[in-house]
Design an enzyme around this catalytic site. Structure first.
Site, PDB file in Angstrom:
ATOM      1  N   GLU A  28       0.802  -1.225   0.000  1.00  0.00           N
ATOM      2  CA  GLU A  28       0.000   0.000   0.000  1.00  0.00           C
ATOM      3  C   GLU A  28       0.834   1.274   0.000  1.00  0.00           C
ATOM      4  O   GLU A  28       0.453   2.269  -0.607  1.00  0.00           O
ATOM      5  CB  GLU A  28      -0.941   0.008   1.211  1.00  0.00           C
ATOM      6  CG  GLU A  28      -2.063  -1.008   1.113  1.00  0.00           C
ATOM      7  CD  GLU A  28      -3.000  -0.923   2.294  1.00  0.00           C
ATOM      8  OE1 GLU A  28      -3.401   0.194   2.660  1.00  0.00           O
ATOM      9  OE2 GLU A  28      -3.342  -1.977   2.843  1.00  0.00           O
ATOM     10  N   ASP A 101      -2.582  -4.459   3.497  1.00  0.00           N
ATOM     11  CA  ASP A 101      -2.807  -4.770   4.912  1.00  0.00           C
ATOM     12  C   ASP A 101      -3.835  -5.881   5.091  1.00  0.00           C
ATOM     13  O   ASP A 101      -4.785  -6.003   4.313  1.00  0.00           O
ATOM     14  CB  ASP A 101      -3.282  -3.518   5.661  1.00  0.00           C
ATOM     15  CG  ASP A 101      -2.169  -2.490   5.814  1.00  0.00           C
ATOM     16  OD1 ASP A 101      -0.998  -2.863   5.653  1.00  0.00           O
ATOM     17  OD2 ASP A 101      -2.479  -1.321   6.098  1.00  0.00           O
ATOM     18  N   ASP A 103      -6.549  -6.440   6.662  1.00  0.00           N
ATOM     19  CA  ASP A 103      -7.812  -6.044   7.279  1.00  0.00           C
ATOM     20  C   ASP A 103      -8.826  -5.829   6.158  1.00  0.00           C
ATOM     21  O   ASP A 103      -8.543  -6.118   4.995  1.00  0.00           O
ATOM     22  CB  ASP A 103      -7.646  -4.783   8.141  1.00  0.00           C
ATOM     23  CG  ASP A 103      -7.047  -3.612   7.369  1.00  0.00           C
ATOM     24  OD1 ASP A 103      -7.048  -3.649   6.113  1.00  0.00           O
ATOM     25  OD2 ASP A 103      -6.584  -2.650   8.000  1.00  0.00           O
ATOM     26  N   GLU A 105     -10.090  -3.140   4.682  1.00  0.00           N
ATOM     27  CA  GLU A 105      -9.690  -2.196   3.638  1.00  0.00           C
ATOM     28  C   GLU A 105      -8.575  -2.777   2.776  1.00  0.00           C
ATOM     29  O   GLU A 105      -8.570  -2.645   1.554  1.00  0.00           O
ATOM     30  CB  GLU A 105      -9.241  -0.866   4.263  1.00  0.00           C
ATOM     31  CG  GLU A 105     -10.338  -0.079   4.935  1.00  0.00           C
ATOM     32  CD  GLU A 105     -11.461   0.332   3.978  1.00  0.00           C
ATOM     33  OE1 GLU A 105     -11.160   0.699   2.822  1.00  0.00           O
ATOM     34  OE2 GLU A 105     -12.630   0.267   4.388  1.00  0.00           O
ATOM     35  N   TYR A 319       1.456  -5.101  13.381  1.00  0.00           N
ATOM     36  CA  TYR A 319       0.372  -4.309  12.786  1.00  0.00           C
ATOM     37  C   TYR A 319      -0.391  -3.549  13.865  1.00  0.00           C
ATOM     38  O   TYR A 319      -0.748  -4.096  14.900  1.00  0.00           O
ATOM     39  CB  TYR A 319      -0.568  -5.233  12.016  1.00  0.00           C
ATOM     40  CG  TYR A 319      -1.543  -4.495  11.129  1.00  0.00           C
ATOM     41  CD1 TYR A 319      -1.090  -3.599  10.168  1.00  0.00           C
ATOM     42  CD2 TYR A 319      -2.912  -4.697  11.243  1.00  0.00           C
ATOM     43  CE1 TYR A 319      -1.969  -2.924   9.336  1.00  0.00           C
ATOM     44  CE2 TYR A 319      -3.808  -4.034  10.414  1.00  0.00           C
ATOM     45  CZ  TYR A 319      -3.328  -3.147   9.468  1.00  0.00           C
ATOM     46  OH  TYR A 319      -4.202  -2.480   8.643  1.00  0.00           O
ATOM     47  N   ARG A 321      -3.360  -1.965  13.891  1.00  0.00           N
ATOM     48  CA  ARG A 321      -4.829  -1.906  13.955  1.00  0.00           C
ATOM     49  C   ARG A 321      -5.343  -3.267  14.391  1.00  0.00           C
ATOM     50  O   ARG A 321      -5.465  -4.187  13.594  1.00  0.00           O
ATOM     51  CB  ARG A 321      -5.412  -1.506  12.591  1.00  0.00           C
ATOM     52  CG  ARG A 321      -5.003  -0.106  12.161  1.00  0.00           C
ATOM     53  CD  ARG A 321      -5.691   0.326  10.885  1.00  0.00           C
ATOM     54  NE  ARG A 321      -5.222   1.649  10.468  1.00  0.00           N
ATOM     55  CZ  ARG A 321      -4.244   1.851   9.594  1.00  0.00           C
ATOM     56  NH1 ARG A 321      -3.638   0.809   9.040  1.00  0.00           N
ATOM     57  NH2 ARG A 321      -3.859   3.070   9.263  1.00  0.00           N
ATOM     58  N   HIS A 364      -5.515 -10.043  14.290  1.00  0.00           N
ATOM     59  CA  HIS A 364      -4.086  -9.758  14.425  1.00  0.00           C
ATOM     60  C   HIS A 364      -3.665  -9.949  15.870  1.00  0.00           C
ATOM     61  O   HIS A 364      -4.477  -9.939  16.778  1.00  0.00           O
ATOM     62  CB  HIS A 364      -3.780  -8.311  14.017  1.00  0.00           C
ATOM     63  CG  HIS A 364      -4.115  -8.008  12.593  1.00  0.00           C
ATOM     64  ND1 HIS A 364      -3.290  -8.343  11.551  1.00  0.00           N
ATOM     65  CD2 HIS A 364      -5.189  -7.402  12.046  1.00  0.00           C
ATOM     66  CE1 HIS A 364      -3.843  -7.957  10.413  1.00  0.00           C
ATOM     67  NE2 HIS A 364      -4.995  -7.382  10.691  1.00  0.00           N
TER      68      HIS A 364
END
Length: 721
Positions: A28, A101, A103, A105, A319, A321, A364
């Site tokens: 990203e 990532d 997740d 998104e 990570y 988040r 995570h």
């Protein structure tokens, strides 16, 4: 890295070399690409997508509500060139690895990239790789164990995106039509705004009450003096409402004898706190470092994506988040080995386990250092000041969570005195308490995260029955404190408790409210603007579900169910959409327009043309504009109070340079009145001048009269100054 992993990676490098094609890895961000490229061999090319390349258009709703709410995706404006480059790179590659990532998104970004590449070439194999930390081993493991895109996770992101689009693109035009052009309303942000506005109403309606405390200085030994506080009066908590009450209490006990009536010792076991989740990191960072949620996440992103440590580039944390406190077996072994070498007496026989909450996704691990041997002291020269501060928080919290408990002992001493019969008799009790550490345990590694409890406090060596002499009495005036305004830390905490938003959305929620000027920051507190309060009131009256915390939390749970493949996302959206759309249509037809109704002709006249000024609502709150607009475009700030020095008005002004707000007289420079405290729309009941809102670290936000000669809501210290 084991032999098998090395062999697999070498085989891939050799295969790519033989075909003359590279293996393309798409991440990203450029920072992440730079770090990962150093870990992989020369046969890998790492490129960055810079986030979403494909999304819903901004110009229209782009959701087909008649056909399962199918979204209409387009290439994001200005990103077509980058997408074309990635498609071209994919064509030339032997394989494409999508490494966004792990997740919702990130999964959606990978899904869009896969579809865009396949539209240009169906020959190149496209695989998904994911990792929790950016380290050589984690990246190589991910490359050697690719997977497929998680369609359920993509659907959860799609459902959230469609849901937010339907709410925002239906409520916002309604606000434009009925209130004011340019307004907007979001699904989750509206709930947060309502919480902030409700707290503001509590703050404004709170009336401080005066109360006093009494301490006594006691002599012990030759030169020893200690202070204890009055905690009981005639068997009850003392109620001292004014200085007269204080004087009567002191007069009733000043000639009494004092003796140590009770000594209590309590031992307590203090357990280390679990490693950080996203919300806990944001809260601790706000409280200890003064960082906003946005700043915390930006710095955490930098630490995660990698920084230069000497000649190497290293991802320093996992990570950032996450809502989980889970720790991998490898990380547990590493931290226990480090503790065994450096603090062997604090290593528990077994790893410490922490329970996850009911709503935890556990996608995570907890936020932790990737390499425990990179202590803050060893890498401090490679980090910026803010990076180091945040890294210290994460490193200390993680290491401490796997160390032995601390043990403390609290000693509480009661000192009794007889109350004079003329004052009703009975007993007065003064108390002093102190805590000392018996076993430091996990406190040994805490510096930045150290607590007041760790520092401890001492008590004098007294014995039960010992007679003491009161050397001096001290009294202090206080005012009761109302509910505090939300800060970044407390709003994140309440959002998490109520199940509103997810780890990735806490910081953006606050940022959106600030960007829209529905909320401002004052002394690190979140204060709703007039505009924000108006929007919140309107949505609360006509769309109670949209701003209801419980309803929003239910929607979040349904999104989680979509991700778990338990429900179809179009069914979930339809259940919300039908009643919502009916309500939007009904309000659009029946609600009278507020446009213009907020405009109010005032008694003030335009200094340019002589016409009356009109009070109007703008993006930054109310202001005065000439009624002769557009011929006369004169505007002025709204008077907040009458100047206490002359016949002028007090208005908000800003300093040059930093633009810090203050309040001054409109007759400046003839009148030099200035206040750094915001005038409130309340007059002092004592002297008639206006009240202001003051703030200090000890008392927080509180009201006081602007008149220094008036004692209304002033403390003794302020009067002395």
């Amino acid at each position: 890295m084991d032999a098998k992993t090395t062999k697999t990676t070498k085989t891939k490098n050799k295969a790519a070399k033989n075909t003359g094609k590279q293996i393309l890895v798409i991440v990203e961000s450029p920072a992440k690409a730079k770090t990962i490229e150093k870990y992989l061999g020369p046969s890998y090319t790492v490129k960055a997508s810079m986030g979403h390349l494909i999304d819903l258009p901004k110009s229209r709703t782009a959701v087909d509500v008649e056909h399962d709410f199918e979204p209409e995706y387009i290439t994001v404006r200005g990103r077509a060139k980058l997408l074309k480059e990635l498609q071209g790179d994919a064509k030339k590659s032997n394989e494409v690895l999508l490494a966004s990532d792990n997740d919702r998104e990130g999964e959606a970004i990978a899904w869009h990239l896969r579809n865009a590449i396949m539209a240009k070439t169906a020959k190149v194999p496209i695989k998904r790789i994911s990792f929790n930390e950016i380290t050589p081993q984690a990246i190589k493991d991910a490359v050697d164990n690719p997977s497929v895109i998680d369609e359920a996770k993509v659907n959860a992101q799609k459902a959230r995106r469609v849901l937010d689009r339907l709410v925002g693109y239906n409520l916002s035009p309604l606000l434009w039509k009925k209130v004011k052009n340019g307004l907007s309303a979001g699904r989750v942000q509206s709930v947060a705004l309502r919480l902030i506005c409700e707290r503001e109403k509590e703050v404004e309606s709170f009336i401080p009450e005066e109360y006093w405390t009494v301490d006594a200085d006691f002599k012990t030994g030759k030169n020893g003096i200690f202070t204890a506080q009055l905690v009981s009066w005639q068997g009850k908590k003392p109620e001292l409402k004014n200085e007269t009450d204080v004087r009567s209490v002191i007069d009733a006990i000043k000639d009494s004898s004092y003796d140590v009536s009770e000594i209590r010792e309590t031992e307590k076991t203090v357990r280390p706190r679990p490693p950080f989740t996203t919300s806990q990191l944001q809260q601790m960072s706000a409280n200890r470092l003064g960082f906003t949620s946005k700043k915390t996440m930006q710095i955490a992103q930098q630490l995660y994506e990698g920084v230069n440590i000497g000649s190497s580039r290293v991802g320093l944390i996992t990570y950032m988040r996450t809502d989980s406190v889970r720790i991998s077996a490898v990380a547990l072994n590493e931290v226990r080995e480090w503790i065994g070498k450096n603090h062997a007496d604090c290593l528990p026989p077994e790893p410490v386990e922490y329970e996850a909450g009911k709503k935890v996704q556990d996608a995570h691990e907890a936020i932790r250092p990737t390499y425990i041997n990179y202590t803050p002291d060893t890498i401090k020269d490679s980090l910026t000041r803010d990076q180091l501060k945040l890294y210290i928080l994460i490193w200390e919290r993680f290491v401490a969570c796997q160390m032995k408990n601390a043990k403390t002992k609290t000693v509480s001493i009661d000192i009794s005195a007889a109350i004079a019969e003329s004052a009703g008799g009975g007993e007065a009790i003064f108390r002093i308490a102190g805590t000392k550490i018996l076993e430091k345990g996990f406190y040994k590694v805490l510096k930045l995260l150290s607590s007041k409890e760790e520092k401890g406090s001492s008590v004098p060596p007294l014995k039960k029955g010992e007679v003491l002499k009161a050397d001096k009495f001290n009294s202090e005036q206080h005012f009761t404190q109302g509910p505090p305004r939300y800060t970044d830390a407390s709003i994140v905490k309440i959002l998490e408790e109520k199940g509103i938003g997810r780890p990735s959305t806490y910081a953006p929620i606050i940022s959106v409210l600030l960007d829209r000027y529905y909320v401002t920051r004052s002394n690190k507190q979140l204060v709703p603007t007039l505009l924000g309060r108006m929007i919140s009131d309107m949505l609360g009256e006509y769309f109670p579900n949209v701003v209801d915390a419980a309803f929003t939390a239910t929607m979040e749970s349904k999104l989680d169910e979509v991700e778990e493949n338990n429900i179809r996302w179009p069914d979930m959206i339809k259940e919300f959409w039908d009643p919502f759309k009916d309500r939007v249509d009904e309000v659009g037809k029946t609600l009278e327009s507020y446009k213009g109704t907020l405009d109010e002709i005032t008694e003030y006249k335009c200094e340019k043309c002589g016409k009356f000024l009109v009070k109007k609502l703008g993006r930054f709150g109310f202001f005065l504009a000439c009624s002769g607009f557009p011929e006369c475009k004169n505007t002025r700030s709204i008077p907040l109070a009458k100047c206490p020095k002359c016949d002028g008005d007090v208005v908000a002004r800003k300093t040059k340079g930093r633009g810090k707000e203050f309040y001054g007289c409109t007759n400046f420079p003839e009148c030099d009145f200035i206040s750094h405290f915001k005038p409130l729309s309340q007059d002092c009941p004592n002297c008639g001048q206006f009240l202001v809102e003051k703030y200090d670290k000890r008392k927080g936000s509180h009201k006081a009269c602007i008149n220094p000669s008036c004692d209304y809501l002033h403390s003794i210290e302020e009067e002395e100054k």
